[in-house]
Design an enzyme around this catalytic site. Structure first.
Site, PDB file in Angstrom:
ATOM      1  N   CYS A 144      44.522  14.124  11.278  1.00  0.00           N
ATOM      2  CA  CYS A 144      44.145  14.027   9.857  1.00  0.00           C
ATOM      3  C   CYS A 144      45.148  14.847   9.060  1.00  0.00           C
ATOM      4  CB  CYS A 144      42.698  14.482   9.637  1.00  0.00           C
ATOM      5  SG  CYS A 144      42.388  16.208  10.068  1.00  0.00           S
ATOM      6  N   ASN A 165      43.710  19.170   9.858  1.00  0.00           N
ATOM      7  CA  ASN A 165      43.209  19.481  11.215  1.00  0.00           C
ATOM      8  C   ASN A 165      42.105  20.548  11.186  1.00  0.00           C
ATOM      9  OD1 ASN A 165      44.487  20.730  14.404  1.00  0.00           O
ATOM     10  ND2 ASN A 165      43.068  19.083  14.065  1.00  0.00           N
ATOM     11  N   CYS A 219      38.900  19.430   9.435  1.00  0.00           N
ATOM     12  CA  CYS A 219      37.650  18.692   9.172  1.00  0.00           C
ATOM     13  C   CYS A 219      37.531  17.449  10.055  1.00  0.00           C
ATOM     14  CB  CYS A 219      37.552  18.275   7.702  1.00  0.00           C
ATOM     15  SG  CYS A 219      37.470  19.655   6.546  1.00  0.00           S
ATOM     16  N   ARG A 220      38.289  16.399   9.739  1.00  0.00           N
ATOM     17  CA  ARG A 220      38.077  15.102  10.402  1.00  0.00           C
ATOM     18  C   ARG A 220      38.581  15.032  11.833  1.00  0.00           C
ATOM     19  NH1 ARG A 220      41.014  11.854   5.824  1.00  0.00           N
ATOM     20  NH2 ARG A 220      42.139  13.862   5.857  1.00  0.00           N
ATOM     21  N   SER A 221      39.855  15.405  12.075  1.00  0.00           N
ATOM     22  CA  SER A 221      40.361  15.250  13.449  1.00  0.00           C
ATOM     23  C   SER A 221      39.724  16.217  14.447  1.00  0.00           C
ATOM     24  CB  SER A 221      41.892  15.291  13.507  1.00  0.00           C
ATOM     25  OG  SER A 221      42.406  16.507  13.024  1.00  0.00           O
ATOM     26  N   ASP A 255      38.306  11.856   3.369  1.00  0.00           N
ATOM     27  CA  ASP A 255      38.522  13.302   3.400  1.00  0.00           C
ATOM     28  C   ASP A 255      37.309  13.996   2.778  1.00  0.00           C
ATOM     29  OD1 ASP A 255      39.332  15.875   3.053  1.00  0.00           O
ATOM     30  OD2 ASP A 255      41.252  15.382   2.110  1.00  0.00           O
TER      31      ASP A 255
HETATM   32  P1  4NP Z   1      41.091  17.261   7.010  1.00  0.00           P
HETATM   33  O1  4NP Z   1      40.581  17.796   5.578  1.00  0.00           O
HETATM   34  O2  4NP Z   1      42.396  16.559   6.753  1.00  0.00           O
HETATM   35  O3  4NP Z   1      40.019  16.324   7.435  1.00  0.00           O
HETATM   36  O4  4NP Z   1      41.227  18.483   7.889  1.00  0.00           O
HETATM   37  C1  4NP Z   1      41.333  18.588   4.718  1.00  0.00           C
HETATM   38  C2  4NP Z   1      41.471  19.930   4.959  1.00  0.00           C
HETATM   39  C3  4NP Z   1      42.169  20.734   4.070  1.00  0.00           C
HETATM   40  C4  4NP Z   1      42.732  20.168   2.947  1.00  0.00           C
HETATM   41  C5  4NP Z   1      42.606  18.811   2.699  1.00  0.00           C
HETATM   42  C6  4NP Z   1      41.912  18.021   3.593  1.00  0.00           C
HETATM   43  N1  4NP Z   1      43.436  21.006   2.024  1.00  0.00           N
HETATM   44  O5  4NP Z   1      43.828  20.491   0.945  1.00  0.00           O
HETATM   45  O6  4NP Z   1      43.641  22.187   2.301  1.00  0.00           O
END
Ligand code: 4NP
Length: 156
Positions: A10, A13, A15-17, A127
């Site tokens: 993702c 790294n 939340c989703r992955s 996201d």
């Molecule tokens: P992920 O979510 O891609 O599912 O881990 C996010 C985590 C952090 C951010 C964006 C999306 N950020 O902008 O810091």
């Protein structure tokens, strides 16, 4: 002995992955296939390298019986295309970012994770970072469906 290696990717790294890694690994374990598949996750961005998953995702996953406490974020690297057989992107932007670092001779199969989710109309795992707790549970719903489809498609 491992038969294949799967990487979930993702943006951050956190939340989703990581939840894809945790859910997929747990489902493999329940199916008695844990020793046949290596599972990892990474982010296209380096912002959160070394950090544990987002506490909101840890909480939502915990409520559903998945432990994410052992995971730490890392950034996806070119060598991942050598090491992994399947690289699953959470959304189109992650997919395109991975295409940019993919070596021309890479053998790894790159796909959107939700390509494996049967009965799901969405094509991307949204996201959840800037949304509420409901979004985290929705991510887990999608990840569970895609994990079932991926395990079936690997024909282990
Ligand atoms: P992920 O979510 O891609 O599912 O881990 C996010 C985590 C952090 C951010 C964006 C999306 N950020 O902008 O810091």
């Amino acid at each position: 002995m491992t038969k294949c290696a799967v990487l979930f990717v993702c943006l951050g790294n956190i939340c989703r992955s990581p939840v894809a890694q945790g859910v997929f690994a747990q489902k493999l374990g329940q199916a008695g296939l844990a020793d046949q598949v290596e599972v990892d996750s990474a982010g296209t961005a380096a912002w959160h390298v070394g950090k544990a998953p987002d506490s909101r995702m840890v909480q939502a996953a915990g409520e559903r019986g998945y432990d994410l406490s052992y995971l730490r974020a890392r950034q996806a690297v070119v060598e991942d295309f050598d090491k992994f057989d399947h690289i699953l992107a959470m959304d189109q932007e992650n997919y395109e970012d991975l295409c940019h670092i993919r070596p021309q001779e890479a053998q790894a199969k790159l796909a959107l994770f939700l390509d494996y989710a049967s009965g799901v109309e969405e094509t991307e795992v949204p996201d959840p970072y800037y949304g509420g707790q409901k979004g985290f549970h929705h991510v887990i719903d999608l990840v569970e469906a895609a994990s079932d489809g991926l395990i079936e498609s690997l024909k282990l």
